[in-house]
Design an enzyme around this catalytic site. Structure first.
Site, PDB file in Angstrom:
ATOM      1  CG  HIS A  16       5.244   0.950  -2.351  1.00 32.92           C
ATOM      2  ND1 HIS A  16       5.121   0.148  -1.320  1.00 32.92           N
ATOM      3  CD2 HIS A  16       4.539   1.957  -2.169  1.00 32.92           C
ATOM      4  CE1 HIS A  16       4.471   0.835  -0.162  1.00 32.92           C
ATOM      5  NE2 HIS A  16       4.194   1.865  -0.996  1.00 32.92           N
ATOM      6  CG  HIS A  19       2.016   0.260   3.262  1.00 33.41           C
ATOM      7  ND1 HIS A  19       3.321   1.251   3.645  1.00 33.41           N
ATOM      8  CD2 HIS A  19       1.711   0.747   2.055  1.00 33.41           C
ATOM      9  CE1 HIS A  19       3.254   1.997   2.636  1.00 33.41           C
ATOM     10  NE2 HIS A  19       2.542   1.994   1.714  1.00 33.41           N
ATOM     11  CG  HIS A  60      -3.075   6.758  -1.707  1.00 36.86           C
ATOM     12  ND1 HIS A  60      -2.853   5.332  -1.624  1.00 36.86           N
ATOM     13  CD2 HIS A  60      -1.702   7.227  -1.417  1.00 36.86           C
ATOM     14  CE1 HIS A  60      -1.518   4.897  -1.169  1.00 36.86           C
ATOM     15  NE2 HIS A  60      -0.694   6.280  -1.211  1.00 36.86           N
ATOM     16  CG  ASP A 116       0.857   2.810  -2.211  1.00 36.19           C
ATOM     17  OD1 ASP A 116       0.758   2.158  -1.124  1.00 36.19           O
ATOM     18  OD2 ASP A 116       1.346   3.432  -2.439  1.00 36.19           O
TER      19      ASP A 116
HETATM   20 ZN   LIG Z   1       2.394   2.954  -0.025  1.00 41.98          ZN
END
Ligand SMILES: [Zn+2]
Length: 302
Positions: free
Chosen positions: A236, A80, A263, A240
């Site tokens: 969001h 973030h 991720h 990311d």
């Molecule tokens: Zn995040």
């Protein structure tokens, strides 16, 4: 997108908050750096200091967030903060932290970018060349995939399909210039499922997690009353993605199409881009330069 100037912050600043997992207070100091230093964490606990560059070579975990580490110390949940720095084009900065977690703040990048904007940036003569995707490039992991197609601008098409009535089969396509990133993506908060939060807390994790820093999903709805966007969760995911890919150190120009990514896939794509297009840029020269810079800032080197 053309070549852009490297940037740092105009002056030093301190951001305080709590760590999502520990629930404990964290001090994160943003310190202006010289051109070509890159983004570098100094993990400084009780005057024991480790240097952890923001680099794909230092990614040690991608399970719930991106964790960087040097084999001894780690810094968790960097994405973030990195998304906010990337949005304002900040390429060179020392990030001194007295904990292993970046402060979670409100669960988005909103406060990070507000702090950056309140201080302002300093531009260098040195430039960064964006990576323009010329040929399609992709990573696949079972049902999850990410493709980047050539495009004149940065654009994202994201698809999520969680087992939840509000997050089933949702897509978003968005052009990501600096202004859209700042207004439409960076304020979107992280989210989690109530059942997972309870399980994490039973294991001593997510102790700092609350409705102040996350959207919490019940079996069929949201616990929070105040969504910032109707589709805040998918936004969001885009945040990311931008934070994770920024670890490459150069902006990407292309149309990113991601389905059920996260991720791990983001980092795989970053590594693929580095190996296919840019080559490994972490040279001895660069790490020596960082060390020399830190030596001059005597307060930073133990
Ligand atoms: Zn995040």
């Amino acid at each position: 997108m053309n070549t852009q100037k490297r940037k740092t912050l105009k002056q030093e600043t301190l951001i305080k908050g709590i760590g999502l997992h520990s629930g404990k207070e964290v001090n994160l100091r943003l310190i202006p750096a010289e051109a070509n230093t890159g983004l570098v964490f100094i993990h400084n606990v009780k005057n024991k200091k480790s240097i952890i560059p923001v680099s794909l070579n230092y990614v040690v975990d991608t399970s719930n967030a991106v964790t960087l580490g040097d084999g001894f110390r780690i810094v968790q949940t960097v994405e973030h903060l990195l998304a906010a720095l990337h949005t304002r084009g900040i390429s060179d900065l020392i990030l001194e932290i007295d904990s292993s977690e970046i402060p979670i703040l409100d669960g988005s990048s909103k406060i990070f970018i507000e702090v950056i904007d309140s201080i302002g940036t300093k531009e260098f003569e040195e430039e960064i060349e964006p990576i323009k995707i010329q040929n399609p490039i992709w990573v696949v992991d079972g049902e999850k995939y990410m493709v980047i197609l050539p495009s004149e601008t940065l654009k994202v098409t994201y698809h999520i399909d969680f087992k939840h009535p509000l997050l089933k089969g949702q897509s978003l396509t968005i052009d990501l210039n600096e202004e859209i990133l700042a207004k439409e993506i960076l304020p979107a908060r992280t989210f989690g499922f109530l059942r997972d939060v309870e399980a994490l807390q039973a294991r001593g994790l997510a102790l700092g997690g609350s409705l102040d820093n996350a959207i919490v999903l019940t079996e069929d709805g949201y616990l929070n009353q105040d969504l910032r966007f109707e589709n805040e969760c998918i936004r969001h995911k885009v945040l990311d993605l931008i934070g994770d890919l920024s670890i490459i150190g150069r902006p990407i120009v292309g149309h990113i199409i991601a389905s059920k990514a996260g991720h791990a896939l983001d980092v795989s794509m970053g590594k693929l881009i580095m190996s296919k297009i840019t080559g490994d840029e972490i040279s001895k020269f660069k790490s020596k330069r960082i060390h020399d810079f830190l030596k001059r800032k005597t307060s930073l080197v133990g």
